[in-house]
Design a protein around this motif. Structure first.
Motif, PDB file in Angstrom:
ATOM      1  N   GLN A  34      12.036  14.467 -14.064  1.00  0.00           N
ATOM      2  CA  GLN A  34      12.557  15.967 -13.408  1.00  0.00           C
ATOM      3  C   GLN A  34      12.553  15.749 -12.122  1.00  0.00           C
ATOM      4  O   GLN A  34      13.295  16.599 -11.551  1.00  0.00           O
ATOM      5  CB  GLN A  34      11.818  16.915 -14.032  1.00  0.00           C
ATOM      6  CG  GLN A  34      11.724  17.361 -15.480  1.00  0.00           C
ATOM      7  CD  GLN A  34      10.947  18.452 -15.725  1.00  0.00           C
ATOM      8  OE1 GLN A  34       9.946  18.889 -15.041  1.00  0.00           O
ATOM      9  NE2 GLN A  34      11.078  19.015 -17.067  1.00  0.00           N
ATOM     10  N   ARG A  35      12.173  14.788 -11.537  1.00  0.00           N
ATOM     11  CA  ARG A  35      12.112  14.548 -10.076  1.00  0.00           C
ATOM     12  C   ARG A  35      13.660  14.134  -9.749  1.00  0.00           C
ATOM     13  O   ARG A  35      14.198  13.351 -10.193  1.00  0.00           O
ATOM     14  CB  ARG A  35      11.343  13.304  -9.758  1.00  0.00           C
ATOM     15  CG  ARG A  35      11.321  13.039  -8.045  1.00  0.00           C
ATOM     16  CD  ARG A  35      10.279  11.802  -7.811  1.00  0.00           C
ATOM     17  NE  ARG A  35      10.190  12.047  -6.532  1.00  0.00           N
ATOM     18  CZ  ARG A  35       9.361  10.875  -5.682  1.00  0.00           C
ATOM     19  NH1 ARG A  35       8.853   9.673  -6.619  1.00  0.00           N
ATOM     20  NH2 ARG A  35       9.131  10.749  -4.540  1.00  0.00           N
ATOM     21  N   ASP A  36      13.926  15.016  -8.666  1.00  0.00           N
ATOM     22  CA  ASP A  36      15.381  14.916  -8.226  1.00  0.00           C
ATOM     23  C   ASP A  36      15.252  14.213  -6.657  1.00  0.00           C
ATOM     24  O   ASP A  36      14.912  14.611  -5.776  1.00  0.00           O
ATOM     25  CB  ASP A  36      16.012  16.536  -7.938  1.00  0.00           C
ATOM     26  CG  ASP A  36      17.438  16.137  -7.646  1.00  0.00           C
ATOM     27  OD1 ASP A  36      17.936  15.029  -7.163  1.00  0.00           O
ATOM     28  OD2 ASP A  36      18.145  17.281  -7.333  1.00  0.00           O
ATOM     29  N   ALA A  37      15.693  12.927  -6.875  1.00  0.00           N
ATOM     30  CA  ALA A  37      15.571  12.023  -5.733  1.00  0.00           C
ATOM     31  C   ALA A  37      16.619  12.083  -4.914  1.00  0.00           C
ATOM     32  O   ALA A  37      16.567  11.762  -3.701  1.00  0.00           O
ATOM     33  CB  ALA A  37      15.949  10.429  -6.097  1.00  0.00           C
ATOM     34  N   SER A  38      17.603  13.106  -5.217  1.00  0.00           N
ATOM     35  CA  SER A  38      18.787  13.334  -4.099  1.00  0.00           C
ATOM     36  C   SER A  38      18.285  14.566  -3.100  1.00  0.00           C
ATOM     37  O   SER A  38      18.979  14.848  -2.331  1.00  0.00           O
ATOM     38  CB  SER A  38      19.935  13.786  -4.970  1.00  0.00           C
ATOM     39  OG  SER A  38      19.653  15.024  -5.646  1.00  0.00           O
ATOM     40  N   LYS A  39      17.051  15.178  -3.599  1.00  0.00           N
ATOM     41  CA  LYS A  39      16.765  16.126  -2.507  1.00  0.00           C
ATOM     42  C   LYS A  39      15.683  15.728  -1.840  1.00  0.00           C
ATOM     43  O   LYS A  39      14.899  15.086  -2.432  1.00  0.00           O
ATOM     44  CB  LYS A  39      16.241  17.409  -3.443  1.00  0.00           C
ATOM     45  CG  LYS A  39      17.443  18.236  -4.132  1.00  0.00           C
ATOM     46  CD  LYS A  39      16.972  19.527  -4.938  1.00  0.00           C
ATOM     47  CE  LYS A  39      17.910  20.061  -5.930  1.00  0.00           C
ATOM     48  NZ  LYS A  39      17.643  21.014  -6.438  1.00  0.00           N
ATOM     49  N   PRO A  40      15.620  16.333  -0.659  1.00  0.00           N
ATOM     50  CA  PRO A  40      14.375  15.808   0.339  1.00  0.00           C
ATOM     51  C   PRO A  40      12.958  16.437  -0.287  1.00  0.00           C
ATOM     52  O   PRO A  40      13.030  17.549  -0.583  1.00  0.00           O
ATOM     53  CB  PRO A  40      14.813  16.316   1.607  1.00  0.00           C
ATOM     54  CG  PRO A  40      15.843  17.314   1.413  1.00  0.00           C
ATOM     55  CD  PRO A  40      16.454  17.071   0.237  1.00  0.00           C
ATOM     56  N   GLU A  41      12.192  15.601  -0.134  1.00  0.00           N
ATOM     57  CA  GLU A  41      10.539  16.066  -0.414  1.00  0.00           C
ATOM     58  C   GLU A  41       9.857  16.164   0.898  1.00  0.00           C
ATOM     59  O   GLU A  41      10.012  15.288   1.643  1.00  0.00           O
ATOM     60  CB  GLU A  41      10.031  15.279  -1.403  1.00  0.00           C
ATOM     61  CG  GLU A  41      10.799  15.326  -2.792  1.00  0.00           C
ATOM     62  CD  GLU A  41      10.545  14.257  -3.861  1.00  0.00           C
ATOM     63  OE1 GLU A  41      10.782  14.092  -4.887  1.00  0.00           O
ATOM     64  OE2 GLU A  41       9.424  13.326  -3.382  1.00  0.00           O
TER      65      GLU A  41
END
Length: 62
Positions: A34-41
């Motif tokens: 479910q991790r969205d790599a396109s969003k900054p963390e």
């Protein structure tokens, strides 16, 4: 009340830590998918995901 956020973790980070603590491999894998790599963390969440990935790898070796 303290304004310090040095130990706060986003709600998703809490789910990650809970899955690791419980040793719930299926849940850990789901969280990684479910991790969205396109969003900054933020740093804490990124570190939680790194810890999660390491724990999944460790459990899969057994």
């Amino acid at each position: 009340m303290s304004n310090s956020t040095s130990h706060s973790m986003p709600p998703y980070g809490v789910a990650i830590q809970g899955a690791i603590k419980a040793g719930n491999l299926p849940q850990m894998k789901t969280l990684l998918k479910q991790r969205d790599a396109s969003k900054p963390e933020n740093k804490e969440l990124n570190a939680a995901y790194e810890q999660l990935a390491k724990e999944v790898a460790r459990l899969e070796k057994h």
